[in-house]
Design a protein around this motif. Structure first.
Motif: not given
Length: 182
Positions: A143, A158, A161, A165, A171, A173
């Motif tokens: 990402v 965010s 993400v 998680k 991920p 990131v």
């Protein structure tokens, strides 16, 4: 869905895999949420037909989605059983991104003139909420976010993400502190 942009292809294209579904950033934000849903549905079902063909041939499928079309990339990851996925400047929720974005103010104004508001977009776009498909993306999804993104707010990326998680997708990131909408 193919977007021929050499810089993005060289930088983000997965190195292995037979098929890459690439969702470009050319999807407009309509002031009518139903119009937008119809447009996205057509793209989704067209891509889904192609995925069925690839799956019959037992191809590995990787997904690269950029910007607003992440709403398609995440939903199609479920259908594709994607092996790898790269998501560039995504948002967790399309309707929230539209209402938090710095660049969609005109569409929000036009929508209000037509009698459409945030709740109307939430209801119409309920199938295009990437965080709802977090459990279907491959582990290790990459990402790419940007702190200064005026199109898809950083907070939306965010949140996505965080959803990944929570689903155990681990991920990878990367956050740009320099660029806007990559």
């Amino acid at each position: 869905l193919v977007f021929d942009h050499k810089i993005i292809l060289k930088r983000f294209l997965p190195k292995k895999g037979n098929i890459v579904l690439f969702c470009s950033s050319s999807i407009p934000v309509y002031p009518d949420p139903n119009e937008m849903t119809n447009f996205l549905d057509k793209l989704y079902y067209d891509a889904k037909k192609e995925l069925i063909k690839f799956k019959k041939k037992k191809h590995n499928i990787n997904i690269l989605s950029v910007s607003l079309p992440n709403v398609l990339g995440f939903r199609l990851a479920k259908e594709a059983n994607a092996k790898k996925m790269i998501s560039v400047v995504p948002g967790a929720n399309l309707s929230d991104s539209i209402y938090e974005s710095l660049v969609t103010w005109r569409q929000r104004e036009d929508a209000a003139k037509k009698g459409f508001y945030h709740d109307d977009f939430k209801k119409a776009l309920k199938n295009y909420v990437p965080e709802n498909y977090a459990s279907f993306v491959p582990k290790g999804i990459k990402v790419y976010l940007s702190k200064w993104d005026g199109f898809i707010p950083f907070d939306q990326g965010s949140k996505l993400v965080d959803a990944l998680k929570k689903k155990g997708k681990m991920p990878v990131v990367r956050v740009s502190n320099i660029w806007g909408h990559i």
